[in-house]
Design an enzyme around this catalytic site. Structure first.
Site, mmCIF file in Angstrom:
data_model
loop_
_atom_site.group_PDB
_atom_site.id
_atom_site.type_symbol
_atom_site.label_atom_id
_atom_site.label_comp_id
_atom_site.label_asym_id
_atom_site.label_seq_id
_atom_site.Cartn_x
_atom_site.Cartn_y
_atom_site.Cartn_z
ATOM 1 N N SER A 1 2.351 0.660 -6.703
ATOM 2 C CA SER A 1 3.123 -0.391 -6.024
ATOM 3 C C SER A 1 4.295 -0.806 -6.894
ATOM 4 O O SER A 1 5.333 -1.236 -6.413
ATOM 5 C CB SER A 1 2.232 -1.607 -5.759
ATOM 6 N N LEU B 1 0.814 -1.223 0.000
ATOM 7 C CA LEU B 1 0.000 0.000 0.000
ATOM 8 C C LEU B 1 0.847 1.273 0.000
ATOM 9 O O LEU B 1 1.960 1.287 0.526
ATOM 10 C CB LEU B 1 -0.918 -0.015 1.219
ATOM 11 N N HIS C 1 -3.567 4.413 -2.244
ATOM 12 C CA HIS C 1 -4.557 3.532 -1.619
ATOM 13 C C HIS C 1 -5.188 4.222 -0.398
ATOM 14 O O HIS C 1 -6.398 4.154 -0.191
ATOM 15 C CB HIS C 1 -3.900 2.239 -1.128
ATOM 16 N N LYS D 1 -6.195 6.664 -11.414
ATOM 17 C CA LYS D 1 -4.898 6.197 -11.946
ATOM 18 C C LYS D 1 -5.119 5.079 -12.971
ATOM 19 O O LYS D 1 -4.495 5.051 -14.014
ATOM 20 C CB LYS D 1 -4.063 5.713 -10.769
ATOM 21 N N MET E 1 1.783 7.577 -7.920
ATOM 22 C CA MET E 1 2.162 6.514 -6.982
ATOM 23 C C MET E 1 1.654 5.184 -7.499
ATOM 24 O O MET E 1 0.544 5.087 -8.026
ATOM 25 C CB MET E 1 1.608 6.808 -5.600
ATOM 26 N N GLY F 1 -9.296 4.154 -8.067
ATOM 27 C CA GLY F 1 -8.459 5.296 -8.425
ATOM 28 C C GLY F 1 -8.564 5.651 -9.900
ATOM 29 O O GLY F 1 -8.621 4.754 -10.753
HETATM 30 P P1 AMP Z 1 -3.858 -1.805 -6.860
HETATM 31 O O1 AMP Z 1 -3.461 -2.248 -5.478
HETATM 32 O O2 AMP Z 1 -2.710 -1.309 -7.680
HETATM 33 O O3 AMP Z 1 -4.732 -2.822 -7.564
HETATM 34 O O4 AMP Z 1 -4.768 -0.525 -6.663
HETATM 35 C C1 AMP Z 1 -5.917 -0.544 -5.850
HETATM 36 C C2 AMP Z 1 -6.704 0.710 -6.074
HETATM 37 O O5 AMP Z 1 -5.905 1.836 -5.756
HETATM 38 C C3 AMP Z 1 -7.150 0.889 -7.534
HETATM 39 O O6 AMP Z 1 -8.475 1.392 -7.553
HETATM 40 C C4 AMP Z 1 -6.165 1.894 -8.049
HETATM 41 O O7 AMP Z 1 -6.670 2.674 -9.125
HETATM 42 C C5 AMP Z 1 -5.949 2.757 -6.826
HETATM 43 N N1 AMP Z 1 -4.679 3.480 -6.942
HETATM 44 C C6 AMP Z 1 -3.457 2.973 -7.276
HETATM 45 N N2 AMP Z 1 -2.538 3.952 -7.356
HETATM 46 C C7 AMP Z 1 -3.185 5.115 -7.076
HETATM 47 C C8 AMP Z 1 -2.782 6.487 -7.005
HETATM 48 N N3 AMP Z 1 -1.535 6.862 -7.237
HETATM 49 N N4 AMP Z 1 -3.721 7.411 -6.680
HETATM 50 C C9 AMP Z 1 -5.006 7.050 -6.430
HETATM 51 N N5 AMP Z 1 -5.452 5.766 -6.483
HETATM 52 C C10 AMP Z 1 -4.555 4.819 -6.802
#
Ligand code: AMP
Length: 283
Positions: free
Chosen positions: A187, A33, A37, A150, A185, A148
């Site tokens: 992961s 995270l 997140h 993103k 940002m 997000g």
């Molecule tokens: P992930 O763990 O990468 O699957 O992301 C989980 C959620 O966090 C998804 O809805 C992503 O779009 C959101 N997310 C990832 N990076 C960002 C960021 N930099 N800003 C806002 N939301 C994000």
């Protein structure tokens, strides 16, 4: 924070909360995270009585040659961050728990939404995302979900699934959280070598460069794309551009020329070494 690994347990817990009339906000994640997140979690905390976060690296959305096995993990750190953020429930299922039987249902997504941007180079990806989201939505039964911007195409496709399949859920799409130098940002940023990390702020700069040209009246999409390519080539080192796109933000259709009513998303995907990064801005 309660940590729940079993579907039967989380079903019973959520049923109990619903009987008490509690509203439930849900943020699905793949862990490792960061502040992006946490921004989704904070929005959920503000708008719901109970906030549920899941951590599950979903094999169905990775193809064989992608980074599933080396996807970054640090459960202890994630747990600490979620505790600090005052998350009520962490759903942390095993792969066996989620895919106890091989899924025989596959999603087919409208070509216009999926046959472009990330869906084009990763055709297995969005059907896998919809499979896990529909499972998690049925398991958690949230009132609100938080995704997000993103992952722009992902958010749009999930929003459409919620509508098409009549999930009684409100979709909330939250702004992109960035590092100080503009890098979105992710992961996956942890994969970047120091020299790659120093280089990647160029991606957001290139989005701003094109946005500025559009604000200044440039309407010719072909010209904008050429300028965009040139801007990135100035600094080209070891990266491969997957796409630089100027699309309608509502349905991802390609825009040939711009007018003042166009709702525009500028989106890119670039592979730096072995790391694939995406970013976008909405105008
Ligand atoms: P992930 O763990 O990468 O699957 O992301 C989980 C959620 O966090 C998804 O809805 C992503 O779009 C959101 N997310 C990832 N990076 C960002 C960021 N930099 N800003 C806002 N939301 C994000």
């Amino acid at each position: 924070m309660k940590i729940i690994k079993k579907i039967s347990k989380i079903n019973a817990t959520i049923d109990g909360l619903r009987l008490q009339g509690k509203t439930i906000g849900f943020t699905p994640t793949m862990g490792y995270l960061h502040r992006g997140h946490l921004s989704l979690i904070n929005a959920s905390k503000k708008q719901n009585d109970i906030t549920v976060v899941s951590i599950f690296v979903n094999p169905a959305q990775f193809s064989k040659n992608e980074d599933l096995s080396k996807y970054p993990k640090d459960f202890e750190r994630d747990k600490e961050l979620l505790n600090k953020a005052k998350v009520d429930i962490l759903f942390y299922p095993s792969e066996q728990e989620i895919y106890s039987t091989k899924s025989s249902i596959n999603f087919i997504i409208d070509e216009e939404l999926v046959n472009c941007m990330c869906g084009k180079s990763r055709p297995h990806h969005f059907p896998g995302v919809l499979l896990i989201c529909s499972k998690l939505f049925n398991i958690i039964k949230p009132d609100n979900v938080y995704f997000g911007q993103k992952d722009f195409q992902q958010a749009l496709i999930i929003k459409q699934m919620i509508k098409d399949l009549n999930f009684d859920i409100k979709m909330n799409i939250m702004p992109i959280v960035r590092e100080k130098d503009g890098l979105a940002m992710s992961s996956r940023n942890v994969y970047l070598s120091p020299s790659e990390r120093a280089f990647v702020p160029i991606l957001k700069k290139s989005l701003d460069f094109i946005a500025e040209k559009i604000k200044n009246g440039e309407k010719n999409v072909k010209k904008l794309k050429n300028d965009w390519e040139k801007f990135l080539e100035l600094d080209a080192k070891s990266y491969i551009v997957d796409y630089l796109d100027i699309r309608d933000k509502n349905n991802l259709s390609e825009l040939k020329s711009l007018n003042k009513n166009s709702g525009i998303v500028l989106a890119l995907a670039v592979k730096i070494g072995t790391t694939r990064l995406i970013d976008n801005i909405v105008l």
